[in-house]
Write an enzyme that holds these catalytic residues in place. Sequence first.
Site, PDB file in Angstrom:
ATOM      1  N   ILE A   1       0.868  -1.185   0.000  1.00 57.50           N
ATOM      2  CA  ILE A   1       0.000   0.000   0.000  1.00 57.50           C
ATOM      3  C   ILE A   1       0.901   1.229   0.000  1.00 57.50           C
ATOM      4  CG2 ILE A   1      -1.908   1.202   1.149  1.00 57.50           C
ATOM      5  CD1 ILE A   1      -2.304  -1.406   2.808  1.00 57.50           C
ATOM      6  N   HIS A   2       0.818   2.031  -1.066  1.00 56.97           N
ATOM      7  CA  HIS A   2       1.684   3.206  -1.082  1.00 56.97           C
ATOM      8  C   HIS A   2       1.068   4.431  -1.756  1.00 56.97           C
ATOM      9  CE1 HIS A   2       2.473   2.099  -5.281  1.00 56.97           C
ATOM     10  NE2 HIS A   2       2.916   3.329  -5.432  1.00 56.97           N
ATOM     11  N   ARG A   3      -0.003   4.255  -2.530  1.00 60.12           N
ATOM     12  CA  ARG A   3      -0.544   5.399  -3.261  1.00 60.12           C
ATOM     13  C   ARG A   3      -1.180   6.408  -2.302  1.00 60.12           C
ATOM     14  NH1 ARG A   3      -0.368   5.286  -8.649  1.00 60.12           N
ATOM     15  NH2 ARG A   3       0.018   3.265  -9.634  1.00 60.12           N
TER      16      ARG A   3
END
Length: 368
Positions: free
Chosen positions: A210-212
């Site tokens: 998860i990075h956006r």
Amino acid sequence: MLVATIIGARPQFIKAAVVSRAIAVYSGQHPSALREVIIHTGQHFDANMSDVFFDELDIPRPDHHLGIGGGSHGQNTGRMIEALEAILIQQRPNWVLIYGDTDSTLAGALAAVKLHIPVAHVEAGLRSFNRRMPEEINRVLADHASDLLLTPTDTATRNLVGEGLSGDKVLQVGDVMYDAALYYGQRAQKTSRIIGQLELQEHRFILATIHRAENTDDRNHLGEILSGLSTSTLPVVLPIHPRTRKRLTDFGIALPENIKLIDPVGYLDMVRLECSAALIVTDSGGVQKEAFFHRVPCVTVRNETEWVETVASGWNRLTGANGQRIAKALVDFAAPTEVSHNFYGHGDAGGSIVRCLIERNRAGQSAS
């Protein structure tokens, strides 16, 4: 001929490794005919997300490291343009090569086009059609500023035609990430020890990334994703992006007990985790494709994807940041047993890109 490669973020290191290797092969056969200068903007400045990739992927060390990162999109892009312009004026390359959809991509395109240096965009034509994504703006503007659009898929090529970009300016070469999956997949199986180090069982865990910003910077989105993951009966391994770690603290979100946070890992370890996972949950465009390449079912916690082929073929499911939909997908998502079509080329995109740059440069010299 001199090619200036501009990179700055982790996925770009992988893509550039493929083309740099093809450049090295050609240079070995034709000494002095082709050189590459690598410019690292510094967009990913963490050693675990940058330096280790150059070591693992055999990428030549950058000739220039700008050290620009950590600011806002506007701050980063502006500072990159200024620094890149000075280097390009000094080097005067025949081509500037940009990758993907980051701030480094857009900065490279703008710096070069203002100096009338030809720009080639690898992964051109990708569209999510979500203009709230910074990456969408970057890729659209980079495409329309570039002189050569190197597309990975039929869909990407059609997207460009729909925007009035076609003809000799567009060349479908396949996906450099597929080249990378073929080349580095076997190496990862032989060299990575990450499965044993984390005490995992093959195909008995879920890998999540998860990075956006749309997910990490929204407390509800981040909480929903973690809520969905908390329902898994399998352990969930989450290599934690620095932004995500900070947001967990800022929002005071308690981590579910079945989620195992680990620091960012190198590319070979990541490939090993992907190949060994029972399922992948991600908001990363690159990880969606790698899951497809390695034939691992993927749940994408976004409402849209640039890689529509993975969804159409049944290997990828879009859930958005919705805990119930994620939980349902973890239970009932069954991917196909085979892949009916090779959407992403034949694993020779890197060589095709190098040959194209050489041919276009020769044509330009003849015309002048």
